[in-house]
Design an enzyme around this catalytic site. Sequence first.
Site, PDB file in Angstrom:
ATOM      1  N   CYS A 190      45.246  67.557  73.032  1.00  0.00           N
ATOM      2  CA  CYS A 190      45.053  67.133  71.651  1.00  0.00           C
ATOM      3  C   CYS A 190      45.361  68.313  70.742  1.00  0.00           C
ATOM      4  CB  CYS A 190      43.650  66.636  71.336  1.00  0.00           C
ATOM      5  SG  CYS A 190      43.182  65.208  72.296  1.00  0.00           S
ATOM      6  N   ARG A 215      50.840  69.260  72.824  1.00  0.00           N
ATOM      7  CA  ARG A 215      49.461  69.248  73.329  1.00  0.00           C
ATOM      8  C   ARG A 215      48.988  67.846  73.720  1.00  0.00           C
ATOM      9  NH1 ARG A 215      46.699  73.930  72.075  1.00  0.00           N
ATOM     10  NH2 ARG A 215      44.741  72.838  72.306  1.00  0.00           N
ATOM     11  N   TRP A 256      45.804  63.453  73.432  1.00  0.00           N
ATOM     12  CA  TRP A 256      45.957  63.293  74.880  1.00  0.00           C
ATOM     13  C   TRP A 256      44.673  62.589  75.309  1.00  0.00           C
ATOM     14  CZ3 TRP A 256      43.513  64.773  79.444  1.00  0.00           C
ATOM     15  CH2 TRP A 256      44.278  64.637  80.608  1.00  0.00           C
ATOM     16  N   ASN A 300      39.281  67.756  69.263  1.00  0.00           N
ATOM     17  CA  ASN A 300      39.930  68.113  70.517  1.00  0.00           C
ATOM     18  C   ASN A 300      38.839  68.582  71.464  1.00  0.00           C
ATOM     19  OD1 ASN A 300      41.484  69.221  72.583  1.00  0.00           O
ATOM     20  ND2 ASN A 300      41.880  71.114  71.471  1.00  0.00           N
ATOM     21  N   GLY A 301      38.657  67.869  72.563  1.00  0.00           N
ATOM     22  CA  GLY A 301      37.613  68.265  73.517  1.00  0.00           C
ATOM     23  C   GLY A 301      36.947  67.025  74.076  1.00  0.00           C
ATOM     24  N   GLU A 352      56.859  75.763  93.427  1.00  0.00           N
ATOM     25  CA  GLU A 352      57.183  75.664  92.007  1.00  0.00           C
ATOM     26  C   GLU A 352      58.361  74.696  91.780  1.00  0.00           C
ATOM     27  OE1 GLU A 352      55.831  76.286  89.357  1.00  0.00           O
ATOM     28  OE2 GLU A 352      57.376  76.515  87.827  1.00  0.00           O
ATOM     29  N   LYS A 387      58.137  71.310  89.535  1.00  0.00           N
ATOM     30  CA  LYS A 387      59.037  71.055  88.402  1.00  0.00           C
ATOM     31  C   LYS A 387      59.670  69.668  88.532  1.00  0.00           C
ATOM     32  CE  LYS A 387      58.055  73.370  86.146  1.00  0.00           C
ATOM     33  NZ  LYS A 387      57.213  74.536  86.182  1.00  0.00           N
ATOM     34  N   GLU A 432      56.978  66.820  87.960  1.00  0.00           N
ATOM     35  CA  GLU A 432      56.371  66.608  86.650  1.00  0.00           C
ATOM     36  C   GLU A 432      57.344  66.098  85.600  1.00  0.00           C
ATOM     37  OE1 GLU A 432      54.698  69.940  84.485  1.00  0.00           O
ATOM     38  OE2 GLU A 432      56.106  71.321  85.404  1.00  0.00           O
ATOM     39  N   HIS A 486      54.944  71.322 111.766  1.00  0.00           N
ATOM     40  CA  HIS A 486      53.570  70.863 112.022  1.00  0.00           C
ATOM     41  C   HIS A 486      53.272  69.543 111.316  1.00  0.00           C
ATOM     42  CE1 HIS A 486      52.677  74.562 114.096  1.00  0.00           C
ATOM     43  NE2 HIS A 486      53.235  75.222 113.093  1.00  0.00           N
ATOM     44  N   LYS A 526      50.845  70.094  77.376  1.00  0.00           N
ATOM     45  CA  LYS A 526      51.167  71.491  77.629  1.00  0.00           C
ATOM     46  C   LYS A 526      49.915  72.316  77.903  1.00  0.00           C
ATOM     47  CE  LYS A 526      53.971  74.998  77.713  1.00  0.00           C
ATOM     48  NZ  LYS A 526      54.724  75.112  78.969  1.00  0.00           N
TER      49      LYS A 526
END
Length: 612
Positions: free
Chosen positions: A2, A27, A74, A100-101, A485, A489, A492, A508, A607
């Site tokens: 947010c 955000r 968000w 925001n929270g 990584e 990438k 996402e 394995h 983000k």
Amino acid sequence: MCGIVAYIGAKDAYPILLKGLHRLEYRGYDSAGIALIDNAEIHVHKKAGKVKNLERFVNGSESGSTIGIGHTRWATHGLPNDLNAHPHLSANGSLVMIHNGIIENYGSLKQDLINRGYSFESDTDTEVFITFIEDIQKEGNHPLEDAFRIALTKVIGAYAVVIMSTKEPRKLVAARKGSPLVLGLGEGEFFLASDATPIVEYTNEVIYLKDEEILIINDDHYEIKNLDDVAQSPYIETLDIELETLEKGGYKHFMLKEIFEQPNSIRDCMRGRLNVDTGELVLGGIREYANALANAERIVIVACGTSWHAGLVAEYLFEDLCRIPVEVEYASEFRYRNPVINEGDIVIAISQSGETADTLAAIELAKNKGAIVLGVVNTVGSSIARNSYEGAYLHAGPEIGVASTKAFTAQLTVLTMIALRLAAKKGTITDTKYHELLVELDSIPDKVALALKLNDKIETISDLFKEAQNFLYLGRGYNFPVALEGALKLKEISYVHAEGYPAAEMKHGPIALIDEKMPVVVIATRDSSYDKVVSNIQEVKARKGVIIAIVTEGDELIPTMADFTIEIPATHDYLMPLLSVIPLQLMSYHMAIMRGCNVDQPRNLAKSVTVE
Ligand code: M6R
């Protein structure tokens, strides 16, 4: 998660808020909304989806208000629809809030308010929060800031909130705990935002509010108090952000711009710190605790996502170069177990945003247990930076694309410099090796620029695999975290299932997945694991897997086995992740574009993850 923005001054508030929301959209982009006060009336406009939906909805109908608040969401409580979008009005419509929270005790507060006759339109904790303040105001006949302060002593959770009131139409009240809030001080005007990006084009004088501080802006003056109503002396900081860094600068997407910025961002990260001629490595942010770091019996690294992958590379570096045992922890796990932390242990928190809630909580826990906390953070003035004892900034510039790219390579650069500095201080590295590595590190920006020239080839390869549903990424040693990584990438931003694995672990379990449909990206650069990785490639080929190999230029063996090879410049094992990650970033970018995905704002993500 947010983004919040607010303005009070003499200018038209709507365009300022709208531009601010565009800057903060990274955000969260589930919904966007604004509220403006005009003639002591509140106008609220809110819409599910991106800020441009809101813009279309308002359609130029707002102008003239000089005070307002805005929010990009968000979703945490309730679906991402119009009703749950912020701002939220209190029951009688006299107060309006952006938040925001998460208010953790909102359920009991809501039930209590319902029992006393209140009803709610949305499923959000925010509507409960603002109605709770209205109720306190009415019950005790309190002025707004007193009711707000009382409410803040009773809510449990995290918040950055801004409130306006029809009864005091030239006033903004705000507070923060656990979520960021920055106040911009203009000429007779004030700006509030989750970060400095909506503020920087109007003023570079800012105050980062501290947890449990309340800000009251009364037309042209402001004061900051704590929850005991005691005035606080704020610290005014000067911003150092170039406006152009917040724009796309000719690239189609922020992610692509940020990938291509890496030669410069890595250079910026080393600027003034590394001097190849004198052999000096200066990390001005780690002075007081430099000895404690050198004498540490153990280093614990806490981070999330891509930053955690950078931490894994750092584990190899610190153990190899400095001979200090290192543990790398997911911050979200670390904070909820009872980790063994001894007095004097060094905890390094790695974060691009500096606001990741789990990482922030992990460092608080570590500090309470007596650890020395160092931050490796990109965003200047962020919560993790301010809550660390000392640290080193990345200086990579703002990263806007949700997928972290240039922050990762800057993290690796800073962590390498810390490891080299430490190894030199401890005497665990020879002078010759130290100088060789300084020279090699200094050459990395040019080598990254060469790796970026592979863009067209990688686009062609990506086109061949754009329909694949699963990918395996394999690497060993320093390239193992890079495999993780690369897979992250792809997942996402392309929504393709991908798994990163240490190449030798494949036998394995994951080897069972391999058939002629399974693309396997193997990072097979010339390093100490090379021969072993060659064997792993043969194992995949024996099961008809399709190999895309990242190799060191001049390799003649692997191209005879792999289906596709991508040649990157040679470097030392320690520094290889800085180069081997580049083709993987580009591949995920191209696959996402070809699959029609929104690379800068992938679904369900944000983000800055300021909720746990
Ligand atoms: O801001 P931080 O570095 O603390 O963020 C940690 C993760 O949320 C972040 O790296 C995330 O995994 C990225 N979207 C990865 O590209």
